[in-house]
Motif scaffolding. Structure first.
Motif, short mmCIF file in Angstrom:
data_model
loop_
_atom_site.label_atom_id
_atom_site.label_comp_id
_atom_site.label_asym_id
_atom_site.label_seq_id
_atom_site.Cartn_x
_atom_site.Cartn_y
_atom_site.Cartn_z
N LEU A 167 103.80 81.24 38.66
CA LEU A 167 104.78 81.85 39.55
C LEU A 167 104.16 83.08 40.21
N ILE A 168 104.21 83.11 41.55
CA ILE A 168 103.77 84.31 42.26
C ILE A 168 104.84 85.39 42.12
N ASP A 169 106.08 84.97 42.26
CA ASP A 169 107.24 85.82 41.99
C ASP A 169 108.37 84.89 41.59
N SER A 170 109.58 85.40 41.52
CA SER A 170 110.68 84.58 41.00
C SER A 170 111.04 83.42 41.91
N ASP A 171 110.61 83.47 43.19
CA ASP A 171 111.00 82.42 44.14
C ASP A 171 109.83 81.57 44.62
N ARG A 172 108.60 81.94 44.31
CA ARG A 172 107.45 81.18 44.82
C ARG A 172 106.61 80.64 43.66
N PHE A 173 106.51 79.33 43.66
CA PHE A 173 105.75 78.62 42.64
C PHE A 173 104.45 78.10 43.25
N ALA A 174 103.32 78.48 42.65
CA ALA A 174 102.01 78.10 43.18
C ALA A 174 101.37 77.04 42.28
N PHE A 175 100.65 76.14 42.91
CA PHE A 175 99.95 75.11 42.13
C PHE A 175 98.68 74.71 42.88
N VAL A 176 97.69 74.27 42.13
CA VAL A 176 96.40 73.91 42.72
C VAL A 176 95.77 72.79 41.91
N ILE A 177 95.00 71.96 42.59
CA ILE A 177 94.17 70.95 41.94
C ILE A 177 92.80 71.04 42.58
N GLY A 178 91.75 70.84 41.78
CA GLY A 178 90.39 70.97 42.31
C GLY A 178 89.44 69.99 41.66
N ASP A 179 88.35 69.74 42.35
CA ASP A 179 87.30 68.83 41.87
C ASP A 179 85.95 69.42 42.25
N VAL A 180 85.21 69.88 41.24
CA VAL A 180 83.92 70.53 41.47
C VAL A 180 82.83 69.47 41.62
N SER A 181 81.87 69.72 42.50
CA SER A 181 80.74 68.81 42.66
C SER A 181 79.91 68.80 41.38
N GLY A 182 79.37 67.64 41.05
CA GLY A 182 78.53 67.55 39.86
C GLY A 182 79.34 67.38 38.59
N LYS A 183 78.63 67.38 37.48
CA LYS A 183 79.24 67.17 36.18
C LYS A 183 78.62 68.13 35.17
N GLY A 184 79.15 68.12 33.96
CA GLY A 184 78.56 68.87 32.87
C GLY A 184 78.87 70.35 32.90
N VAL A 185 78.03 71.10 32.19
CA VAL A 185 78.27 72.54 32.01
C VAL A 185 78.26 73.31 33.33
N PRO A 186 77.31 73.07 34.26
CA PRO A 186 77.36 73.82 35.53
C PRO A 186 78.68 73.64 36.26
N ALA A 187 79.18 72.39 36.30
CA ALA A 187 80.46 72.14 36.97
C ALA A 187 81.60 72.84 36.25
N ALA A 188 81.56 72.85 34.92
CA ALA A 188 82.62 73.50 34.15
C ALA A 188 82.64 75.00 34.40
N LEU A 189 81.46 75.62 34.46
CA LEU A 189 81.39 77.05 34.74
C LEU A 189 81.90 77.37 36.14
#
Length: 388
Positions: free
Chosen positions: A193-215
């Motif tokens: 929640l940004i405030d009581s009236d605004r709900f924020a959400f995000v989805i993402g997909d990092v290039s690559g795999k493994g530890v570098p992508a996780a970081l």
């Protein structure tokens, strides 16, 4: 010849020790061979328990107190990296076969031919070198897997998993699942929640795999949340995140879809950075794609422009399904893709269900489609439903 291999010779004939020391005096002097001696199997076991640096056992079969075959059985029960060479009378094939079945690596026959003895010893040492290398590699692999397992738990703990996240609210519902293809994934989601009236959400997909992508994923998630809580619009937030990432990404990038839902009106402000646009669905089964607003992936080019002002009004009961390409690009055993048509039908089948059932149903259909085919990418699905 390696100098760090210790050979235990087990034989009840005292002159065997003298013969070996005489025959290999030069190698012993130059530390090519390192011999220890025991007169029977019981004494040999005691030496093995006391000295964990013994690598090779060369044992006679016929001995008092404990014979060589019994010694082999006892050695096999020990958790040791050892190779055993058995020594028996010429023609004693029955005992030699029993010895080989109990784990002997090789055998010699009496009377001992010391040239054959040395060749067999060299071969056994070469085998031990391979075993040692494999053992070291396995220990390194175990260490890496242990570290990855810890990293996986840390990564999973970063993703919000409290459902429902705001049990006191009756104006929205949220549910999400992420299944990494490996221990460490590059997908992520977040909501707050940004405030009581605004709900924020995000989805993402990092290039690559493994530890570098996780970081990179962890950095992106933290940066986006910090930026979003300042109250910027969706496009402004993506733009700021992109500029910071581009200065430190070293060629990595991330696709993002970020939305801000006004829970008073159902108005959604959103922006995509090269990510799949979400599906909008209603309880009556209608499904469409929200196609406006966005720009290129985040993290590659500082100053990249992101289209602002994308708006979508959700009616009470309408939902958004966000996903990563591990969903539509899931493959079955024949190489077919799950694709967007299957995803759209999967959403239509459960459009009037609660958010958690929508997510679980889609994830289940993706896994059922894959069948025995191993997953090739992380799979993440997020559903946000506006209840009004």
């Amino acid at each position: 010849m390696a100098t760090d291999y210790k050979i235990l010779v087990v034989d009840d004939e005292p002159d065997v020790e003298l013969l070996i020391k005489q025959r290999f005096r030069r190698q012993i002097r130059d530390r090519g061979f390192n011999f220890e001696f025991a007169l029977n199997g019981e004494e040999a076991l005691a030496r093995l328990r006391e000295d964990n640096t013994i690598d090779i056992v060369m044992s006679d079969i016929n001995m008092p107190v404990m014979d060589g075959l019994t010694l082999l059985s006892r050695i096999r029960a020990m958790d040791r990296l050892l190779r055993t060479v058995i020594v028996s009378a010429y023609g004693d094939m029955q005992n030699i076969r029993i010895a080989m079945n109990r784990g002997a690596y090789d055998f010699l026959t009496k009377p001992i031919d010391f040239e054959d003895f040395e060749i067999t010893l060299q071969k056994t040492i070469h085998e031990m070198e391979g075993l040692r290398a494999g053992h070291r590699a396995q220990k390194q692999l175990d260490s890496i897997e242990s570290e990855l397992s810890v990293a996986n738990r840390i990564q999973q703990s970063m993703l919000p998993r409290k459902f429902p996240p705001f049990p006191e609210r009756n104006d929205l519902e949220v549910y999400a699942e992420m299944e990494p293809a490996r221990l460490i994934g590059g997908d992520f989601y977040d909501y707050f929640l940004i405030d009581s009236d605004r709900f924020a959400f995000v989805i993402g997909d990092v290039s690559g795999k493994g530890v570098p992508a996780a970081l990179f994923m962890a950095s992106t998630r933290t940066l986006l949340r910090a930026t979003a809580l300042q109250g910027a619009s969706a496009a402004e937030c993506i733009s700021q995140v992109n500029n910071v990432l581009a200065r430190q990404s070293d060629g990595m990038y991330v696709t993002l879809f970020y939305g801000i839902l006004d829970t008073r009106t159902g108005l959604l402000d959103y922006c995509s950075a090269g990510h799949h646009h979400p599906y909008v669905f209603s309880a009556n089964g209608g499904v469409r794609i929200a196609t406006q607003g966005g720009g290129i992936v985040a993290g590659l080019f500082e100053g990249a422009k992101y289209e602002g002002g994308a708006k979508l009004r959700l009616n009470p009961g309408d939902g958004l399904l966000l996903y990563t390409d591990g969903v539509t690009e899931a493959f079955d055993a024949e190489g077919g893709m799950f694709d967007n048509d299957r995803l759209e039908r999967a959403i239509e089948d459960v459009a009037n269900s609660p958010a958690n059932e929508v997510v679980k149903s889609v994830m289940s259909k993706v896994r059922a489609f894959e069948g025995s085919a191993p997953p090739t990418d992380d799979v993440t699905v997020v559903v946000v439903r506006y209840l009004g």
